[in-house]
Scaffold this motif. Structure first.
Motif, PDB file in Angstrom:
ATOM      1  N   LYS A  79       0.824  -1.211   0.000  1.00  0.00           N
ATOM      2  CA  LYS A  79       0.000   0.000   0.000  1.00  0.00           C
ATOM      3  C   LYS A  79       0.861   1.266   0.000  1.00  0.00           C
ATOM      4  O   LYS A  79       0.847   2.041  -0.953  1.00  0.00           O
ATOM      5  CB  LYS A  79      -0.919  -0.003   1.225  1.00  0.00           C
ATOM      6  CG  LYS A  79      -1.967  -1.118   1.185  1.00  0.00           C
ATOM      7  CD  LYS A  79      -2.827  -1.111   2.427  1.00  0.00           C
ATOM      8  CE  LYS A  79      -3.851  -2.233   2.398  1.00  0.00           C
ATOM      9  NZ  LYS A  79      -4.691  -2.256   3.621  1.00  0.00           N
ATOM     10  N   ARG A  80       1.627   1.457   1.056  1.00  0.00           N
ATOM     11  CA  ARG A  80       2.350   2.726   1.197  1.00  0.00           C
ATOM     12  C   ARG A  80       3.508   2.854   0.225  1.00  0.00           C
ATOM     13  O   ARG A  80       3.726   3.923  -0.364  1.00  0.00           O
ATOM     14  CB  ARG A  80       2.835   2.881   2.635  1.00  0.00           C
ATOM     15  CG  ARG A  80       1.705   2.957   3.644  1.00  0.00           C
ATOM     16  CD  ARG A  80       2.211   3.202   5.060  1.00  0.00           C
ATOM     17  NE  ARG A  80       1.124   3.179   6.021  1.00  0.00           N
ATOM     18  CZ  ARG A  80       1.281   3.339   7.329  1.00  0.00           C
ATOM     19  NH1 ARG A  80       2.500   3.517   7.823  1.00  0.00           N
ATOM     20  NH2 ARG A  80       0.240   3.299   8.137  1.00  0.00           N
ATOM     21  N   ARG A  83       2.212   3.703  -3.142  1.00  0.00           N
ATOM     22  CA  ARG A  83       1.873   5.119  -3.301  1.00  0.00           C
ATOM     23  C   ARG A  83       3.108   5.958  -3.610  1.00  0.00           C
ATOM     24  O   ARG A  83       3.090   6.813  -4.505  1.00  0.00           O
ATOM     25  CB  ARG A  83       1.210   5.639  -2.030  1.00  0.00           C
ATOM     26  CG  ARG A  83      -0.149   5.033  -1.733  1.00  0.00           C
ATOM     27  CD  ARG A  83      -0.657   5.503  -0.390  1.00  0.00           C
ATOM     28  NE  ARG A  83      -1.842   4.765   0.024  1.00  0.00           N
ATOM     29  CZ  ARG A  83      -2.397   4.861   1.224  1.00  0.00           C
ATOM     30  NH1 ARG A  83      -1.854   5.658   2.127  1.00  0.00           N
ATOM     31  NH2 ARG A  83      -3.479   4.157   1.529  1.00  0.00           N
ATOM     32  N   ILE A  86       4.229   5.379  -7.148  1.00  0.00           N
ATOM     33  CA  ILE A  86       3.367   6.045  -8.130  1.00  0.00           C
ATOM     34  C   ILE A  86       3.679   7.540  -8.190  1.00  0.00           C
ATOM     35  O   ILE A  86       3.675   8.142  -9.273  1.00  0.00           O
ATOM     36  CB  ILE A  86       1.890   5.802  -7.783  1.00  0.00           C
ATOM     37  CG1 ILE A  86       1.540   4.323  -8.020  1.00  0.00           C
ATOM     38  CG2 ILE A  86       0.973   6.689  -8.616  1.00  0.00           C
ATOM     39  CD1 ILE A  86       0.191   3.915  -7.484  1.00  0.00           C
ATOM     40  N   VAL A  87       3.952   8.150  -7.040  1.00  0.00           N
ATOM     41  CA  VAL A  87       4.335   9.566  -7.039  1.00  0.00           C
ATOM     42  C   VAL A  87       5.588   9.777  -7.893  1.00  0.00           C
ATOM     43  O   VAL A  87       5.637  10.662  -8.757  1.00  0.00           O
ATOM     44  CB  VAL A  87       4.571  10.068  -5.602  1.00  0.00           C
ATOM     45  CG1 VAL A  87       5.224  11.452  -5.609  1.00  0.00           C
ATOM     46  CG2 VAL A  87       3.255  10.115  -4.836  1.00  0.00           C
ATOM     47  N   SER A 147       0.733  -1.028 -11.294  1.00  0.00           N
ATOM     48  CA  SER A 147       0.770   0.298 -10.673  1.00  0.00           C
ATOM     49  C   SER A 147      -0.619   0.919 -10.663  1.00  0.00           C
ATOM     50  O   SER A 147      -1.049   1.505  -9.655  1.00  0.00           O
ATOM     51  CB  SER A 147       1.742   1.209 -11.427  1.00  0.00           C
ATOM     52  OG  SER A 147       3.037   0.668 -11.438  1.00  0.00           O
ATOM     53  N   ALA A 151      -3.128   1.891  -7.449  1.00  0.00           N
ATOM     54  CA  ALA A 151      -3.693   3.225  -7.245  1.00  0.00           C
ATOM     55  C   ALA A 151      -5.213   3.178  -7.115  1.00  0.00           C
ATOM     56  O   ALA A 151      -5.795   3.771  -6.206  1.00  0.00           O
ATOM     57  CB  ALA A 151      -3.290   4.142  -8.396  1.00  0.00           C
ATOM     58  N   GLN A 154      -6.708   1.507  -3.885  1.00  0.00           N
ATOM     59  CA  GLN A 154      -6.694   2.320  -2.679  1.00  0.00           C
ATOM     60  C   GLN A 154      -7.761   3.400  -2.710  1.00  0.00           C
ATOM     61  O   GLN A 154      -8.302   3.777  -1.678  1.00  0.00           O
ATOM     62  CB  GLN A 154      -5.295   2.911  -2.489  1.00  0.00           C
ATOM     63  CG  GLN A 154      -4.265   1.824  -2.228  1.00  0.00           C
ATOM     64  CD  GLN A 154      -2.874   2.349  -1.996  1.00  0.00           C
ATOM     65  OE1 GLN A 154      -2.672   3.297  -1.264  1.00  0.00           O
ATOM     66  NE2 GLN A 154      -1.885   1.710  -2.614  1.00  0.00           N
ATOM     67  N   PRO A 275      -6.917  11.428  -4.302  1.00  0.00           N
ATOM     68  CA  PRO A 275      -6.034  11.010  -3.211  1.00  0.00           C
ATOM     69  C   PRO A 275      -4.716  11.776  -3.226  1.00  0.00           C
ATOM     70  O   PRO A 275      -4.262  12.233  -4.288  1.00  0.00           O
ATOM     71  CB  PRO A 275      -5.808   9.519  -3.498  1.00  0.00           C
ATOM     72  CG  PRO A 275      -6.996   9.107  -4.302  1.00  0.00           C
ATOM     73  CD  PRO A 275      -7.353  10.304  -5.130  1.00  0.00           C
ATOM     74  N   PHE A 277      -1.655  10.853  -2.970  1.00  0.00           N
ATOM     75  CA  PHE A 277      -0.551  10.348  -3.794  1.00  0.00           C
ATOM     76  C   PHE A 277      -0.777  10.671  -5.271  1.00  0.00           C
ATOM     77  O   PHE A 277       0.179  10.814  -6.032  1.00  0.00           O
ATOM     78  CB  PHE A 277      -0.358   8.842  -3.583  1.00  0.00           C
ATOM     79  CG  PHE A 277      -1.452   7.973  -4.120  1.00  0.00           C
ATOM     80  CD1 PHE A 277      -1.403   7.478  -5.410  1.00  0.00           C
ATOM     81  CD2 PHE A 277      -2.536   7.629  -3.329  1.00  0.00           C
ATOM     82  CE1 PHE A 277      -2.400   6.658  -5.905  1.00  0.00           C
ATOM     83  CE2 PHE A 277      -3.545   6.813  -3.806  1.00  0.00           C
ATOM     84  CZ  PHE A 277      -3.478   6.332  -5.097  1.00  0.00           C
TER      85      PHE A 277
END
Length: 355
Positions: A79-80, A83, A86-87, A147, A151, A154, A275, A277
């Protein structure tokens, strides 16, 4: 604070280093994925990471660890770290490069994404796949593989089992594309540039696009990456759309609960429309477009992004439970095949029309 309050607070806190075993295992998995890629360059690191995570979840010696002490850290990685990856993915995109493709190609990519997403979502629901699997598979095929699944899952609050099954399917089909699409280049009459655009418009993950397109030459690789990054740009509006639907469903569920009736949708807290991110992803695109970052910084960010996504995908792969997947194995395989036909067929037609 009294002694009793301190004791109660201490009991409520998570154990120190509770995520450490899982994160350590994910780091080992990333190192193994890098080794696999070094030994077999045709296998992207991210693909290897998913497969290794699935293997770890089913090996007799590691299975108790994966399902026990390592589970919190592996879930956190899925999860984290996803994120964060993806950023950083936004730094691969420049609006100038995307717009340089021309409006005809942009329209082609929009058509491919819309047709693949809608067609896969419809077919998945018709096949009766459980949970958010139709939505997640549709996202993975139409945008950028695992990816995009991470995203959207979440934003939608999807179950980990649905995410893991969808990632496994999309990764498998994307890996098969590395071997299948180059064999079709000449029978389909595609030149170097046309082949690159077809690969960029139809293959899921960025790493799989690179592995497939490089067989067609440097021109094919450049076109494939540009078209693929155009698809990645569409991740932000798709996540925002899913978040809007999730907010509406949560609101309907609360109303149904207040009325004393059973809601047909799952309840939960209202997710943000965009979101955080995804905001970071868009900010990185803008930063890359300004040209202020030196090439060395972009290279380091790209390496970090790949490592973060590899760790996240190892964590997601470790959540795959093959016996559970086998219950819907035929249906989810049919969905994967059908979606593959749609994305490859529509993108092939689009390439013929725009080149």
């Amino acid at each position: 604070m009294t002694l009793r309050e301190r004791a109660t607070r201490t009991r409520s806190l998570p154990p120190l280093g509770g995520d450490a075993p899982g994160l350590l295992l994910a780091a080992v998995g990333v190192a193994a994925a890098i080794a696999v890629h070094a030994a077999v360059p045709a296998v992207p690191k991210l693909t290897a990471a998913v497969v290794l995570g699935m293997a770890a979840a089913h090996l007799p010696g590691l299975r108790p660890v994966v399902r026990g002490v390592a589970r919190p850290g592996l879930s956190m990685a899925g999860k984290r770290l996803m994120r964060l990856g993806i950023v950083l993915l936004g730094l691969k995109l420049s609006l100038d490069d995307v717009l340089g493709l021309g409006w005809a190609t942009v329209a082609m990519v929009l058509t491919v994404v819309a047709a693949t997403f809608a067609g896969t979502l419809w077919l998945g629901r018709r096949l009766g796949l459980p949970g958010d699997q139709p939505l997640l598979v549709a996202t993975g095929y139409s945008i950028c593989g695992a990816s995009a699944i991470g995203a959207v899952s979440q934003a939608a609050g999807s179950e980990e089992e649905d995410v893991a099954s969808s990632v496994a399917l999309v990764t498998l089909c994307g890996t098969l594309a590395i071997a299948v699409l180059p064999l079709l280049q000449h029978p389909l009459g595609l030149g170097e540039l046309e082949f690159g655009r077809w690969v960029g418009a139809s293959v899921h993950d960025v790493g799989q696009v690179v592995a497939t397109a490089q067989t067609g030459g440097p021109g094919a690789l450049r076109e494939a990456v540009l078209v693929k990054l155009m698809r990645v740009v569409l991740l932000a509006p798709l996540v925002a759309g899913v978040a809007v639907v999730a907010r509406r469903n949560a609101r309907d569920a609360r109303r149904a609960k207040a009325d004393g009736t059973e809601g047909a949708v799952k309840s939960g807290s209202r997710p943000p429309i965009v979101p955080l991110f995804v905001v970071g992803f868009l900010a990185m695109i803008v930063l890359r477009t300004t040209g202020v970052l030196p090439e060395r910084a972009l290279t380091l960010a790209g390496d970090a992004q790949e490592l973060l996504l590899a760790a996240a995908l190892f964590g997601l792969g470790s959540a795959v439970h093959l016996p559970t997947m086998m219950r819907t194995g035929g249906r989810i395989a049919l969905l994967g095949l059908g979606s593959w036909v749609v994305v490859a067929g529509v993108s092939y037609a689009g390439v013929l029309v725009t080149t």
